[in-house]
Structures are given as structure tokens and as C-alpha cells.
Design a protein around this motif. Structure first.
Motif, PDB file in Angstrom:
ATOM      1  N   MET A   1      52.572  27.367  34.920  1.00 33.00           N
ATOM      2  CA  MET A   1      51.729  27.316  36.100  1.00 33.00           C
ATOM      3  C   MET A   1      50.650  26.255  35.904  1.00 33.00           C
ATOM      4  SD  MET A   1      51.098  31.220  37.360  1.00 33.00           S
ATOM      5  CE  MET A   1      50.730  31.961  35.803  1.00 33.00           C
ATOM      6  N   PRO A   2      50.409  25.451  36.915  1.00 27.03           N
ATOM      7  CA  PRO A   2      49.354  24.448  36.805  1.00 27.03           C
ATOM      8  C   PRO A   2      47.962  25.069  36.880  1.00 27.03           C
ATOM      9  CG  PRO A   2      50.620  24.167  38.833  1.00 27.03           C
ATOM     10  CD  PRO A   2      51.202  25.318  38.106  1.00 27.03           C
ATOM     11  N   THR A   3      47.001  24.331  36.380  1.00 30.12           N
ATOM     12  CA  THR A   3      45.615  24.779  36.384  1.00 30.12           C
ATOM     13  C   THR A   3      44.899  24.206  37.593  1.00 30.12           C
ATOM     14  OG1 THR A   3      45.637  24.830  33.974  1.00 30.12           O
ATOM     15  CG2 THR A   3      43.495  24.836  35.035  1.00 30.12           C
ATOM     16  N   TYR A   4      44.145  25.046  38.287  1.00 29.07           N
ATOM     17  CA  TYR A   4      43.389  24.630  39.467  1.00 29.07           C
ATOM     18  C   TYR A   4      41.928  25.028  39.312  1.00 29.07           C
ATOM     19  CZ  TYR A   4      47.861  23.997  41.813  1.00 29.07           C
ATOM     20  OH  TYR A   4      49.119  23.578  42.157  1.00 29.07           O
ATOM     21  N   GLU A   5      41.067  24.308  40.023  1.00 26.08           N
ATOM     22  CA  GLU A   5      39.658  24.669  40.115  1.00 26.08           C
ATOM     23  C   GLU A   5      39.359  24.994  41.569  1.00 26.08           C
ATOM     24  OE1 GLU A   5      36.997  21.787  38.580  1.00 26.08           O
ATOM     25  OE2 GLU A   5      37.724  22.005  36.527  1.00 26.08           O
ATOM     26  N   LEU A   6      38.766  26.132  41.780  1.00 27.71           N
ATOM     27  CA  LEU A   6      38.396  26.591  43.113  1.00 27.71           C
ATOM     28  C   LEU A   6      36.881  26.487  43.234  1.00 27.71           C
ATOM     29  CD1 LEU A   6      38.886  28.097  45.820  1.00 27.71           C
ATOM     30  CD2 LEU A   6      38.801  30.213  44.508  1.00 27.71           C
ATOM     31  N   ALA A   7      36.403  25.579  44.073  1.00 25.32           N
ATOM     32  CA  ALA A   7      34.970  25.412  44.318  1.00 25.32           C
ATOM     33  C   ALA A   7      34.613  26.207  45.564  1.00 25.32           C
ATOM     34  CB  ALA A   7      34.630  23.948  44.496  1.00 25.32           C
ATOM     35  N   LEU A   8      33.685  27.140  45.412  1.00 23.41           N
ATOM     36  CA  LEU A   8      33.329  28.044  46.498  1.00 23.41           C
ATOM     37  C   LEU A   8      31.858  27.932  46.849  1.00 23.41           C
ATOM     38  CD1 LEU A   8      35.019  31.383  45.434  1.00 23.41           C
ATOM     39  CD2 LEU A   8      35.583  30.037  47.423  1.00 23.41           C
ATOM     40  N   MET A   9      31.581  28.037  48.133  1.00 25.16           N
ATOM     41  CA  MET A   9      30.219  28.197  48.619  1.00 25.16           C
ATOM     42  C   MET A   9      30.212  29.504  49.402  1.00 25.16           C
ATOM     43  SD  MET A   9      29.533  24.282  49.819  1.00 25.16           S
ATOM     44  CE  MET A   9      27.957  24.586  50.554  1.00 25.16           C
ATOM     45  N   LEU A  10      29.487  30.482  48.884  1.00 24.26           N
ATOM     46  CA  LEU A  10      29.409  31.792  49.524  1.00 24.26           C
ATOM     47  C   LEU A  10      28.070  31.932  50.229  1.00 24.26           C
ATOM     48  CD1 LEU A  10      30.854  33.994  46.658  1.00 24.26           C
ATOM     49  CD2 LEU A  10      32.049  33.098  48.631  1.00 24.26           C
ATOM     50  N   ARG A  11      28.067  32.665  51.331  1.00 25.81           N
ATOM     51  CA  ARG A  11      26.847  32.815  52.122  1.00 25.81           C
ATOM     52  C   ARG A  11      25.775  33.539  51.323  1.00 25.81           C
ATOM     53  NH1 ARG A  11      26.127  37.872  54.377  1.00 25.81           N
ATOM     54  NH2 ARG A  11      27.924  39.255  54.158  1.00 25.81           N
ATOM     55  N   ALA A  12      24.534  33.416  51.768  1.00 24.33           N
ATOM     56  CA  ALA A  12      23.417  34.096  51.117  1.00 24.33           C
ATOM     57  C   ALA A  12      23.529  35.590  51.369  1.00 24.33           C
ATOM     58  CB  ALA A  12      22.098  33.559  51.663  1.00 24.33           C
ATOM     59  N   MET A  13      23.564  36.367  50.273  1.00 28.30           N
ATOM     60  CA  MET A  13      23.704  37.811  50.374  1.00 28.30           C
ATOM     61  C   MET A  13      23.155  38.452  49.105  1.00 28.30           C
ATOM     62  SD  MET A  13      27.793  38.169  49.943  1.00 28.30           S
ATOM     63  CE  MET A  13      28.548  36.573  49.986  1.00 28.30           C
ATOM     64  N   PRO A  14      22.863  39.759  49.155  1.00 29.42           N
ATOM     65  CA  PRO A  14      22.376  40.449  47.945  1.00 29.42           C
ATOM     66  C   PRO A  14      23.451  40.478  46.857  1.00 29.42           C
ATOM     67  CG  PRO A  14      22.015  41.778  49.914  1.00 29.42           C
ATOM     68  CD  PRO A  14      22.815  40.603  50.331  1.00 29.42           C
ATOM     69  N   LYS A  15      23.014  40.751  45.626  1.00 29.70           N
ATOM     70  CA  LYS A  15      23.931  40.710  44.480  1.00 29.70           C
ATOM     71  C   LYS A  15      25.067  41.716  44.588  1.00 29.70           C
ATOM     72  CE  LYS A  15      21.126  38.664  40.924  1.00 29.70           C
ATOM     73  NZ  LYS A  15      20.692  38.721  39.540  1.00 29.70           N
ATOM     74  N   THR A  16      24.810  42.857  45.156  1.00 34.72           N
ATOM     75  CA  THR A  16      25.885  43.854  45.260  1.00 34.72           C
ATOM     76  C   THR A  16      26.992  43.369  46.193  1.00 34.72           C
ATOM     77  OG1 THR A  16      24.627  44.981  46.988  1.00 34.72           O
ATOM     78  CG2 THR A  16      24.379  45.803  44.731  1.00 34.72           C
TER      79      THR A  16
END
Length: 150
Positions: A1-16
Motif C-alpha cells: 500500500m502506498p503512503t499518503y499524507e492527509l492535511a486537514l483543517m477542522l473547524r474551531a470546536m472544544p477538545k471533546t
């Protein structure tokens, strides 16, 4: 299986909530037979410009980079699923370069720079390039220099 990098920007939210959304994102990878190598948290920061996603305007985001091994067919499924996820503002999947094994010996490192192969190669490349700093002024002015240059 090839290696991938997933770059994510998640919305502002509490840690839980952030924790549950990361679990949901990682389970999507596991469900498609993928393996997560590492999850890197780049922190909560302001975005370079405001972005609208899922009907909301976002100015700040949580940044994450996930390194994973998964099948090539699963990448399209992951993109489609993350584009529907309300918590994900932006996601990009990049194919990672394979880490190559470069062996190095102490004898090569102790050589003076002029005798190293990499330096000799750079010198050869430098000799083949055109000299940019050569005298260029050839206008028919009778002067040996360009009068408007300081």
C-alpha cells in the motif's frame, strides 16, 4: 500500500468534539483497510484568508497532518466522505515520497569538500551554466560603462 499524507483543517470546536471528529476521521481510514502511521497536531491558528464551508464562514481552524498507508482506490472514497463531513473545512490528500535508505561511510564524510562526489557534481553544473554577471553593456555610446546604473 502506498503512503499518503492527509492535511486537514477542522473547524474551531472544544477538545471533546475535536477528539470525536478525529476518531470519526480515523475510523473512516480503518474501515477502508488503511493504517495510520502518525497524527501530527499543528495547532489552532488563524487561517490565511476566510473560507466558507458547509454554509459557514471560517476564520480559524485546527490543523492536522495524518500519515497513513491505504489502497489507491480508497483515496477517492476518503475524499468524498471528508468533503461531506461538517467538521472538515478543507482536506487534501498527497502521495508521500518513499523514504530511501542512503548509506554513508565515515571515509566519505572525512574527505575534504573538494573531493566529495556531491561537491564535484555541483562544480560541473556550475561550469556549464552561463555566467550572468558578465559585462553586458554594448550600446553605441562611446562609453565604457552604462551611465544610468550606480
Amino acid at each position: 500500500m502506498p503512503t499518503y499524507e492527509l492535511a486537514l483543517m477542522l473547524r474551531a470546536m472544544p477538545k471533546t468534539e475535536l477528539k470525536t471528529s478525529l476518531k470519526r476521521i480515523s475510523h473512516a481510514i480503518f474501515d477502508r483497510g488503511g493504517i495510520i502511521r502518525s497524527i501530527e497536531n499543528l495547532g489552532f491558528r488563524a487561517m490565511p484568508y476566510k473560507t466558507s464551508a458547509h454554509g459557514l464562514v471560517h476564520r480559524e481552524a485546527n490543523y492536522f497532518v495524518i500519515k497513513m498507508d491505504t489502497g489507491t482506490k480508497a483515496v477517492a472514497d476518503l475524499r468524498e466522505e471528508y468533503s461531506r463531513d461538517v467538521d472538515v473545512i478543507r482536506q487534501r490528500i498527497f502521495k508521500s515520497q518513499e523514504a530511501f535508505d542512503k548509506t554513508c561511510t565515515l571515509e566519505e564524510e572525512l574527505l575534504p569538500p573538494a573531493y566529495r562526489k556531491e561537491v564535484q557534481k555541483m562544480i560541473d553544473v556550475g561550469k556549464t551554466q552561463v555566467n550572468r554577471f558578465k559585462y553586458k553593456f554594448k550600446y553605441n555610446s562611446g562609453l565604457d560603462y552604462y551611465p544610468f546604473q550606480r
